[in-house]
Write an enzyme that holds these catalytic residues in place. Sequence first.
Site, mmCIF file in Angstrom:
data_model
loop_
_atom_site.group_PDB
_atom_site.id
_atom_site.type_symbol
_atom_site.label_atom_id
_atom_site.label_comp_id
_atom_site.label_asym_id
_atom_site.label_seq_id
_atom_site.Cartn_x
_atom_site.Cartn_y
_atom_site.Cartn_z
ATOM 1 C CB CYS A 1 6.753 1.372 8.023
ATOM 2 S SG CYS A 1 6.684 -0.288 7.407
ATOM 3 C CG ASN B 1 4.414 2.349 11.962
ATOM 4 O OD1 ASN B 1 4.853 1.722 12.928
ATOM 5 N ND2 ASN B 1 4.337 1.829 10.755
ATOM 6 C CE LYS C 1 3.728 1.794 3.514
ATOM 7 N NZ LYS C 1 2.436 1.443 4.136
ATOM 8 C CB THR D 1 -0.905 0.025 1.267
ATOM 9 O OG1 THR D 1 -0.062 -0.081 2.417
ATOM 10 C CG2 THR D 1 -1.901 -1.114 1.256
ATOM 11 C CE LYS E 1 1.723 -0.784 10.479
ATOM 12 N NZ LYS E 1 2.866 -1.537 10.934
ATOM 13 N N GLY F 1 19.830 9.824 15.488
ATOM 14 C CA GLY F 1 20.460 9.206 14.316
ATOM 15 C C GLY F 1 20.366 10.103 13.103
ATOM 16 N N GLY G 1 14.014 6.320 8.244
ATOM 17 C CA GLY G 1 13.795 5.937 6.846
ATOM 18 C C GLY G 1 12.930 4.681 6.835
#
Length: 430
Positions: A258, A206, A261, A82, A202, A251, A255
Amino acid sequence: MIGTGYVGLVSGTCFADLGNKVICIDKDKSKIEKLNSGISPIYEPGLDELIKKNFASGRLIFTNDFKKAISKSELIFICVGTPNKQKSNDVDLSFVFKAAKEIAKSTKNKKIIITKSTVPVGTGDRIEKLLKKLKRKNLDIISNPEFLREGEAIRDFRFPDRIVIGSNEKKHFKILKKLYQPLINKGANFFTTSRRGAELIKYASNAFLATKITFINELANLCEKANINIEDISLGMGSDSRIGSRFLRAGPAYGGSCFPKDTKGLVSTGDKFKINLSIVKSVIKSNDNRKKVHTEKIKKILGSLKGKKIAFLGVTFKPNTDDMRDSVSLKMIPYLCKNGSKVTYYDPTGEKKEFKKIDNCKFKKNIKENCINADLIVLHTEWDEFKSIDFKRINKNKKLKIFDLRNLYSISEMSNKKLDYYSVGRPKIN
Ligand code: UDX
């Protein structure tokens, strides 16, 4: 399992390892051929052995015969990609809807469809509407998002913090609980909510993890100016159980496939409901800007980029994966090459197609060859094999400059006259 990518193949193999009969399907015939000859299309530590073991036991089957696979299954997991749409924050759900239509076409019987792919709030409703148009009322749609990290996916499947099941009908919870019982017996928290609730959990998870990382990255910028060690801040904050120490390591910038996006996907969901998710928007902006912070710092370290030899150690977005999606190196290396630097890189997962067409960027097959005569070494990805490099032996006659983007090395170890060591959010060694 529809889709044999990071989600479908790992989850399918692990479901088989729990004793279930699993059929993995993919429209990409070459992937299925590879899998049937024991080659995994993805790099995931421990997965090859697990596939071989379950394939040999006959519990794990790979096919592109969609119809047969659907008709023989009770639970059908949609695990297709997706991705973000090119020009917007919107999520491209075309693969999801295509899978749903194929399922409707492949069987007339009652089935339970479970979206494991990361799908925006309301996708379950949209699939239901699509199936209604196809006159299919006996296909139920449930949400069961995954929380697998690349490089740790098998461990994250076997020892999840929580299993989230989203449905608008209670009867589904029993069926899914039975499937996950072996993990619940080992302490996994089985959590049920509405279908939209599971879809949002979800994205929210994230986006929050991305926020934590971006928060500590910005504080690292402050620490560099204020001569404070960001690692002390991470520890001091993280030992508050309400904050937690994980995902609080400064850091290069986050990247992967996930966080970039899903943060954008969440913002687009907010826009759809006319709600401005301003914090997530600023996280995206801050993380994007962060890549420039590093190239500016390199310019300061070297004085100028022209003709300088810069050696990257690691280019993937994190260790234990070959995944380059949204890796910071994809922004830094082209910029440095465009500004006259000669870049070499070594990564344990080999040469990258993304850099093949860039002049002045060369892959080197080992650490020594990569770093010899470098004007600057950039530690980009914290692969284990970089932990024990003896930099003093690399360039005997030259003071080595090292920019450690991951704070992989300790300041005291690197404070010797042969090294000019820079890191992220930590005081410069004088
Ligand atoms: C993430 C989520 O962790 C996982 O739950 C979800 O299912 C998929 O997305 P992944 O993208 O594989 O997993 O990698 P992760 O380990 O989460 O790291 C994401 C990025 O954050 C990487 O670029 C990593 O280098 C960076 N990171 C992570 C930090 O910069 N600091 C940290 O403390 C942790």
